[in-house]
Design an enzyme around this catalytic site. Structure first.
Site, PDB file in Angstrom:
ATOM      1  NE  ARG A  32      69.481   3.007  14.086  1.00  0.00           N
ATOM      2  CZ  ARG A  32      69.464   2.040  13.177  1.00  0.00           C
ATOM      3  NH1 ARG A  32      69.811   0.891  13.852  1.00  0.00           N
ATOM      4  NH2 ARG A  32      69.255   2.048  11.691  1.00  0.00           N
ATOM      5  CG  HIS A  39      61.183   1.245   7.276  1.00  0.00           C
ATOM      6  ND1 HIS A  39      61.746   2.211   5.957  1.00  0.00           N
ATOM      7  CD2 HIS A  39      61.486   0.296   7.349  1.00  0.00           C
ATOM      8  CE1 HIS A  39      62.473   0.967   5.643  1.00  0.00           C
ATOM      9  NE2 HIS A  39      62.607  -0.134   6.819  1.00  0.00           N
ATOM     10  CG  ASP A  41      63.415   8.031  10.519  1.00  0.00           C
ATOM     11  OD1 ASP A  41      62.970   6.749   9.648  1.00  0.00           O
ATOM     12  OD2 ASP A  41      65.189   7.236  11.102  1.00  0.00           O
ATOM     13  N   GLY A 132      71.580  -3.860  10.135  1.00  0.00           N
ATOM     14  CA  GLY A 132      70.551  -3.148  10.147  1.00  0.00           C
ATOM     15  C   GLY A 132      71.247  -2.257  11.646  1.00  0.00           C
ATOM     16  CB  SER A 134      73.450   2.535  12.500  1.00  0.00           C
ATOM     17  OG  SER A 134      73.023   3.885  11.998  1.00  0.00           O
ATOM     18  CB  SER A 135      78.054   0.020   9.561  1.00  0.00           C
ATOM     19  OG  SER A 135      77.373  -0.443   8.458  1.00  0.00           O
ATOM     20  CG  ASP A 179      70.052   5.128  11.478  1.00  0.00           C
ATOM     21  OD1 ASP A 179      68.910   4.724  11.983  1.00  0.00           O
ATOM     22  OD2 ASP A 179      70.410   5.025  10.275  1.00  0.00           O
ATOM     23  CG  ASN A 222      74.163  -1.295   0.894  1.00  0.00           C
ATOM     24  OD1 ASN A 222      73.776  -0.072   1.401  1.00  0.00           O
ATOM     25  ND2 ASN A 222      75.722  -1.641   0.824  1.00  0.00           N
ATOM     26  CE  LYS A 223      69.696   3.740   5.452  1.00  0.00           C
ATOM     27  NZ  LYS A 223      71.238   2.985   5.817  1.00  0.00           N
TER      28      LYS A 223
HETATM   29  C1  GLA Z   1      67.227   3.293   7.689  1.00  0.00           C
HETATM   30  C2  GLA Z   1      67.184   4.862   8.041  1.00  0.00           C
HETATM   31  C3  GLA Z   1      66.565   5.442   9.212  1.00  0.00           C
HETATM   32  C4  GLA Z   1      65.306   4.993   9.416  1.00  0.00           C
HETATM   33  C5  GLA Z   1      65.463   3.221   9.176  1.00  0.00           C
HETATM   34  C6  GLA Z   1      64.168   2.414   9.535  1.00  0.00           C
HETATM   35  O1  GLA Z   1      68.281   2.505   8.849  1.00  0.00           O
HETATM   36  O2  GLA Z   1      68.639   5.144   8.246  1.00  0.00           O
HETATM   37  O3  GLA Z   1      66.600   6.933   9.281  1.00  0.00           O
HETATM   38  O4  GLA Z   1      64.486   4.908   8.311  1.00  0.00           O
HETATM   39  O5  GLA Z   1      66.192   2.543   7.995  1.00  0.00           O
HETATM   40  O6  GLA Z   1      63.789   2.857  10.739  1.00  0.00           O
END
Ligand code: GLA
Length: 447
Positions: A32, A39, A41, A132, A134-135, A179, A222-223
């Site tokens: 997506r 930041h 949700d 960023g 959403s993989s 996501d 990579n979060k």
């Molecule tokens: C990541 C998280 C989401 C959201 C975004 C920031 O993609 O998985 O839930 O918090 O960061 O908007």
């Protein structure tokens, strides 16, 4: 024959060559791009993403046993095998297959079936990793849908989105549900407003003269590999709890900024005032926070912190909460503009909201990166009506809104300024700079 038919035929042959049997079905889940609402949700606020064409595809056969075999078309990602009844997901170890295990575990816990069926699958993906887009959530969603289908369960898209939002936490990152929700609930041709608690999605018609272009800064983020993401989640939680306590509420029970707003029955503007009245701008030390909440360090760990934030000593509360409440407001304005409810229905106003969103992410939420800021600046100067980072940030992609008639010159200018001068970026340009239209959500294709 369409491109995607060729792609599925290729996967089928690769699967047959590798496992010496025919696959039974394909499962796909899209990535997506978030147009606005970053930041927020996980604070309970609505966001406005659209699914992209890039996706994760599983080519699958069910096994007669409980064995799971996950293999990848990209040899960089090692094969992984385990028993479906014995899933072990280490926290903060963002190996590719651990995301799949999150999805599998989430479904199994939900359907509570004895003797679950395992599967063999070949995973293919076109979403750039750590960008960023959403993989990782697409991998979670794809694995969840596969597990559901292999085990003959039937779940709604909403159930699947809820389960996946929750089970991705097994990896250690406390994301919100954006996501997973858009991956399941997306509809071709429309962006979506995703609202939480309860989860629901509404079509958002973007003005037809607007095109969205995604550009990758080529800085990987990579979060799950650092604590930056969870620190932001915790800062928002602490801000919520301190404001709740100052208003005489049972603060331990309030964890999200949106829940606090509901309890106080205030507008977003009034919440911003409350932030200003409650917090000083300087960062808070842990000692100061413990004093404000009247708890010990140990208690704070259970009421507010997460595993990888236990050692954090300084928290920024004023800036983070200000970002969240103002960003939540921008999402509502964006939606109203698209609905034609605000008089000034021009895409330049939408662009302005995107620009302000980026500036707030950069300055108040500190989730950008110098190269990403540079890219956003180049996009704005190359004719974007608005441009901002998208996804978690700290690198990854920017999304720009461009007038359809300006798209060709925009793409050329960004290519020449951001990609061409750097050999490594120039090599990746085809997958790094592209226009995107809202794509469909996750699906199963039987053979
Ligand atoms: C990541 C998280 C989401 C959201 C975004 C920031 O993609 O998985 O839930 O918090 O960061 O908007």
């Amino acid at each position: 024959m369409t491109d995607s038919t060729t792609m599925y035929e290729n996967l089928r042959s690769q699967f047959t060559a590798k496992f010496n049997k025919e696959p039974e079905y394909f499962v796909r889940a899209p990535g997506r791009v978030n147009l606005i609402g970053e930041h927020i949700d996980y604070c309970g606020y609505s966001v406005l993403p659209m699914a992209i064409e890039q996706d994760v595809v599983f080519t699958v056969t069910n096994n007669a046993t409980s064995k799971i075999l996950l293999t990848n078309t990209n040899s960089q990602y090692k094969d992984f095998e385990c028993d479906i009844n014995n899933l072990n997901i280490p926290k903060d170890d963002p190996q590719w297959y651990n995301y799949a295990l999150c999805g599998i575990k989430g479904i199994l816990e939900h359907i509570k079936k004895d003797n679950s069926t395992g599967f063999t699958c070949l995973v293919d993906g076109t979403i750039p990793p750590s960008a960023g887009l959403s993989s990782s959530s697409a991998l979670v969603c794809c694995a969840a849908l596969t597990t559901m289908y292999a085990n003959k369960a039937s779940l709604t898209k909403k159930d699947l989105a809820d389960i996946c939002a929750h089970c991705e936490h097994y990896i250690g990152t406390e994301g919100g549900g954006m996501d997973q929700a858009i991956s399941f609930m997306a509809k071709q041709g429309t962006a979506k407003l995703i609202e939480f608690n309860p989860l629901r999605s509404t079509d958002v018609e973007i003005p037809c003269e607007a095109v969205f272009v995604i550009s990758n800064s080529c800085v990987q983020a990579n979060k799950a590999a650092t604590s930056s993401f969870n620190i932001r989640v915790v800062e928002c939680r602490l801000a919520t709890q301190i404001m709740a306590k100052s208003k005489g509420l049972e603060w331990r029970e309030v964890k999200k900024l949106a829940d606090l707003q509901l309890k106080l029955k205030l507008s977003l503007e009034q919440m911003l005032d409350l932030v200003q009245q409650t917090f000083h701008k300087e960062p808070y030390t842990k000692t100061e926070i413990c004093e404000l909440l009247g708890v010990t360090n140990e208690e704070l760990a259970t009421t507010s912190l997460s595993q990888n934030t236990l050692d954090v000593e300084v928290f920024k509360l004023y800036d983070r909460a200000s970002h969240v409440y103002s960003e939540a407001n921008r999402v509502l304005q964006f939606k109203m503009l698209c609905d034609g409810l605000l008089q000034d229905k021009t895409i330049s106003k939408l662009g302005e909201l995107m620009n302000t969103s980026h500036n707030s992410c950069r300055d108040l939420y500190e989730c950008s990166h110098p190269e990403l800021d540079n890219l956003v600046e180049i996009c704005r100067k190359s004719g974007a009506v608005g441009s901002r980072l998208t996804g978690a940030g700290w690198g990854g992609c920017a999304v720009s809104m461009v007038k359809a008639g300006d798209a060709v010159s925009f793409l050329a200018k960004v290519r020449d300024q951001y990609y061409k001068p750097h050999e490594d970026r120039a090599q990746k340009i085809l997958t790094s700079l592209f226009a995107s239209e809202p794509g469909p959500g996750a699906a199963i294709y039987t053979l």
